[in-house]
Design a protein around this motif. Structure first.
Motif, PDB file in Angstrom:
ATOM      1  N   GLY A 180      15.629   8.399  -5.022  1.00  0.00           N
ATOM      2  CA  GLY A 180      16.117   7.208  -4.037  1.00  0.00           C
ATOM      3  C   GLY A 180      15.095   7.125  -3.024  1.00  0.00           C
ATOM      4  N   ASP A 181      14.166   7.858  -3.048  1.00  0.00           N
ATOM      5  CA  ASP A 181      12.994   8.002  -1.860  1.00  0.00           C
ATOM      6  C   ASP A 181      11.952   6.839  -2.126  1.00  0.00           C
ATOM      7  OD1 ASP A 181      12.499  11.640  -1.452  1.00  0.00           O
ATOM      8  OD2 ASP A 181      14.004  10.519  -0.787  1.00  0.00           O
ATOM      9  N   VAL A 182      11.745   6.113  -1.071  1.00  0.00           N
ATOM     10  CA  VAL A 182      10.729   5.198  -0.966  1.00  0.00           C
ATOM     11  C   VAL A 182       9.842   5.402   0.533  1.00  0.00           C
ATOM     12  CG1 VAL A 182      12.437   3.366  -2.131  1.00  0.00           C
ATOM     13  CG2 VAL A 182      12.193   3.669   0.635  1.00  0.00           C
ATOM     14  N   GLY A 183       8.978   4.696   0.264  1.00  0.00           N
ATOM     15  CA  GLY A 183       7.938   4.703   1.523  1.00  0.00           C
ATOM     16  C   GLY A 183       8.019   3.375   2.352  1.00  0.00           C
ATOM     17  N   PHE A 184       7.852   3.434   3.403  1.00  0.00           N
ATOM     18  CA  PHE A 184       7.719   2.160   4.622  1.00  0.00           C
ATOM     19  C   PHE A 184       6.717   1.893   5.266  1.00  0.00           C
ATOM     20  CE2 PHE A 184      12.194   3.540   3.854  1.00  0.00           C
ATOM     21  CZ  PHE A 184      12.906   2.346   3.630  1.00  0.00           C
ATOM     22  N   LYS A 185       5.683   2.936   5.058  1.00  0.00           N
ATOM     23  CA  LYS A 185       4.429   3.144   5.981  1.00  0.00           C
ATOM     24  C   LYS A 185       3.209   3.023   4.923  1.00  0.00           C
ATOM     25  CE  LYS A 185       6.440   4.949  10.181  1.00  0.00           C
ATOM     26  NZ  LYS A 185       6.283   5.987  11.026  1.00  0.00           N
ATOM     27  N   GLU A 186       2.246   2.496   5.539  1.00  0.00           N
ATOM     28  CA  GLU A 186       0.819   2.649   4.513  1.00  0.00           C
ATOM     29  C   GLU A 186       0.590   4.171   3.995  1.00  0.00           C
ATOM     30  OE1 GLU A 186      -2.379   1.014   6.200  1.00  0.00           O
ATOM     31  OE2 GLU A 186      -3.760   1.436   4.726  1.00  0.00           O
ATOM     32  N   ARG A 187       0.686   4.921   4.882  1.00  0.00           N
ATOM     33  CA  ARG A 187       0.564   6.535   4.769  1.00  0.00           C
ATOM     34  C   ARG A 187       1.503   7.142   3.726  1.00  0.00           C
ATOM     35  NH1 ARG A 187       1.219   9.866   9.864  1.00  0.00           N
ATOM     36  NH2 ARG A 187       0.991  11.801   8.460  1.00  0.00           N
ATOM     37  N   ASP A 188       2.345   6.533   3.592  1.00  0.00           N
ATOM     38  CA  ASP A 188       3.385   7.055   2.581  1.00  0.00           C
ATOM     39  C   ASP A 188       2.867   7.058   1.118  1.00  0.00           C
ATOM     40  OD1 ASP A 188       5.261   7.838   4.340  1.00  0.00           O
ATOM     41  OD2 ASP A 188       6.118   5.799   4.534  1.00  0.00           O
ATOM     42  N   TYR A 189       1.840   6.194   0.823  1.00  0.00           N
ATOM     43  CA  TYR A 189       1.418   5.823  -0.533  1.00  0.00           C
ATOM     44  C   TYR A 189      -0.069   6.327  -0.751  1.00  0.00           C
ATOM     45  CZ  TYR A 189       5.421   2.576  -0.578  1.00  0.00           C
ATOM     46  OH  TYR A 189       6.685   2.237  -0.682  1.00  0.00           O
ATOM     47  N   ASP A 190      -0.061   6.782  -2.215  1.00  0.00           N
ATOM     48  CA  ASP A 190      -1.275   7.589  -2.738  1.00  0.00           C
ATOM     49  C   ASP A 190      -2.170   6.311  -3.132  1.00  0.00           C
ATOM     50  OD1 ASP A 190       0.527  10.278  -3.413  1.00  0.00           O
ATOM     51  OD2 ASP A 190      -0.482   9.880  -1.423  1.00  0.00           O
ATOM     52  N   TYR A 191      -1.764   5.405  -4.159  1.00  0.00           N
ATOM     53  CA  TYR A 191      -2.428   4.259  -4.744  1.00  0.00           C
ATOM     54  C   TYR A 191      -2.404   3.019  -4.394  1.00  0.00           C
ATOM     55  CZ  TYR A 191      -2.100   8.831  -7.429  1.00  0.00           C
ATOM     56  OH  TYR A 191      -2.218   9.957  -7.968  1.00  0.00           O
ATOM     57  N   TRP A 192      -3.306   2.211  -4.423  1.00  0.00           N
ATOM     58  CA  TRP A 192      -3.290   0.940  -4.002  1.00  0.00           C
ATOM     59  C   TRP A 192      -4.132  -0.111  -4.956  1.00  0.00           C
ATOM     60  CZ3 TRP A 192      -0.799  -0.776   0.388  1.00  0.00           C
ATOM     61  CH2 TRP A 192      -0.371   0.151   1.418  1.00  0.00           C
ATOM     62  N   GLY A 193      -3.477  -1.211  -4.970  1.00  0.00           N
ATOM     63  CA  GLY A 193      -4.332  -2.203  -5.868  1.00  0.00           C
ATOM     64  C   GLY A 193      -5.357  -2.942  -4.943  1.00  0.00           C
ATOM     65  N   GLN A 194      -5.977  -4.012  -5.619  1.00  0.00           N
ATOM     66  CA  GLN A 194      -7.084  -4.750  -4.830  1.00  0.00           C
ATOM     67  C   GLN A 194      -6.474  -5.743  -3.941  1.00  0.00           C
ATOM     68  OE1 GLN A 194      -6.302  -5.429  -7.844  1.00  0.00           O
ATOM     69  NE2 GLN A 194      -6.129  -7.398  -8.030  1.00  0.00           N
ATOM     70  N   GLY A 195      -5.285  -6.220  -4.154  1.00  0.00           N
ATOM     71  CA  GLY A 195      -4.691  -7.112  -3.408  1.00  0.00           C
ATOM     72  C   GLY A 195      -4.772  -8.500  -4.096  1.00  0.00           C
ATOM     73  N   THR A 196      -4.003  -9.608  -3.583  1.00  0.00           N
ATOM     74  CA  THR A 196      -3.950 -10.962  -4.192  1.00  0.00           C
ATOM     75  C   THR A 196      -3.394 -11.818  -3.097  1.00  0.00           C
ATOM     76  OG1 THR A 196      -3.005 -12.522  -5.970  1.00  0.00           O
ATOM     77  CG2 THR A 196      -1.639 -10.824  -5.019  1.00  0.00           C
ATOM     78  N   GLN A 197      -4.427 -12.844  -2.962  1.00  0.00           N
ATOM     79  CA  GLN A 197      -4.219 -13.928  -1.914  1.00  0.00           C
ATOM     80  C   GLN A 197      -3.236 -14.966  -2.154  1.00  0.00           C
ATOM     81  OE1 GLN A 197      -6.486 -14.195   1.102  1.00  0.00           O
ATOM     82  NE2 GLN A 197      -4.494 -15.513   1.543  1.00  0.00           N
ATOM     83  N   VAL A 198      -2.281 -14.831  -1.030  1.00  0.00           N
ATOM     84  CA  VAL A 198      -1.195 -15.761  -0.869  1.00  0.00           C
ATOM     85  C   VAL A 198      -1.436 -16.734   0.124  1.00  0.00           C
ATOM     86  CG1 VAL A 198       1.287 -16.354  -0.456  1.00  0.00           C
ATOM     87  CG2 VAL A 198       0.468 -14.313  -2.277  1.00  0.00           C
ATOM     88  N   THR A 199      -1.558 -17.966  -0.108  1.00  0.00           N
ATOM     89  CA  THR A 199      -1.710 -18.976   1.122  1.00  0.00           C
ATOM     90  C   THR A 199      -0.658 -20.031   0.905  1.00  0.00           C
ATOM     91  OG1 THR A 199      -4.219 -18.588   0.901  1.00  0.00           O
ATOM     92  CG2 THR A 199      -3.366 -20.580   1.861  1.00  0.00           C
ATOM     93  N   VAL A 200       0.121 -20.254   2.201  1.00  0.00           N
ATOM     94  CA  VAL A 200       1.307 -21.096   2.157  1.00  0.00           C
ATOM     95  C   VAL A 200       0.756 -22.376   3.027  1.00  0.00           C
ATOM     96  CG1 VAL A 200       3.562 -21.575   2.583  1.00  0.00           C
ATOM     97  CG2 VAL A 200       2.713 -19.416   1.604  1.00  0.00           C
ATOM     98  N   SER A 201       0.672 -23.653   2.661  1.00  0.00           N
ATOM     99  CA  SER A 201       0.334 -24.513   3.548  1.00  0.00           C
ATOM    100  C   SER A 201       1.677 -25.541   3.981  1.00  0.00           C
ATOM    101  CB  SER A 201      -0.685 -25.611   2.740  1.00  0.00           C
ATOM    102  OG  SER A 201      -0.110 -26.187   1.626  1.00  0.00           O
ATOM    103  N   SER A 202       1.112 -26.077   4.942  1.00  0.00           N
ATOM    104  CA  SER A 202       2.101 -27.152   5.543  1.00  0.00           C
ATOM    105  C   SER A 202       2.165 -28.502   5.289  1.00  0.00           C
ATOM    106  CB  SER A 202       2.480 -26.774   7.102  1.00  0.00           C
ATOM    107  OG  SER A 202       1.058 -26.857   7.727  1.00  0.00           O
TER     108      SER A 202
END
Length: 126
Positions: A104-126
């Motif tokens: 049941g454990d989860v993390g809510f802060k950046e420091r709680d996680y050990d591994y990260w992806g490179q990221g993907t850009q999401v852009t929402v236009s009006s």
């Protein structure tokens, strides 16, 4: 070593939908709690959603009712279904993982996680 690769980002109009995917390699997904974070230009990285080993989900208030996180342990992937997108959702979205012995454990802060992806850009236009 856990490797994470995000995909599915892009440009959408306000009210549109995107489905982000995070492919996990190097280890099986089953024993890792997973999280999604996002970072807009000039702002701190913020928590978006998390899912425990047992499948319990948690969401940041700004996305409750619009975003849904899920995991597919058999395919070693996690997803973030984003509906009714708003310009304020524009950011780079990151997938993160941490080994969790308790289901049941989860993390809510950046420091709680050990591994990260490179990221993907999401852009929402009006």
């Amino acid at each position: 070593q856990v490797q994470l690769v995000e995909s599915g980002g892009g440009l959408v109009q306000t009210g549109g939908s995107l489905r982000l995917s995070c492919a996990v390699s190097g280890r099986t997904l089953a024993n890792y709690a997973m999280g999604w974070f996002r970072q807009a230009p000039g702002k701190e990285r913020e928590f978006v959603a998390a899912i425990s080993v047992s499948g319990t989900t948690y969401y940041q208030d700004f996305v409750k009712g619009r975003f849904t996180m899920s995991r597919d342990n058999a395919k070693n992937t996690v997803a973030l279904q984003m509906n009714n997108l708003k310009p304020e959702d524009t950011a780079v979205y990151y997938c993160a993982a941490v080994y969790r012995r308790r289901g049941g454990d989860v993390g809510f802060k950046e420091r709680d996680y050990d591994y990260w992806g490179q990221g993907t850009q999401v852009t929402v236009s009006s």
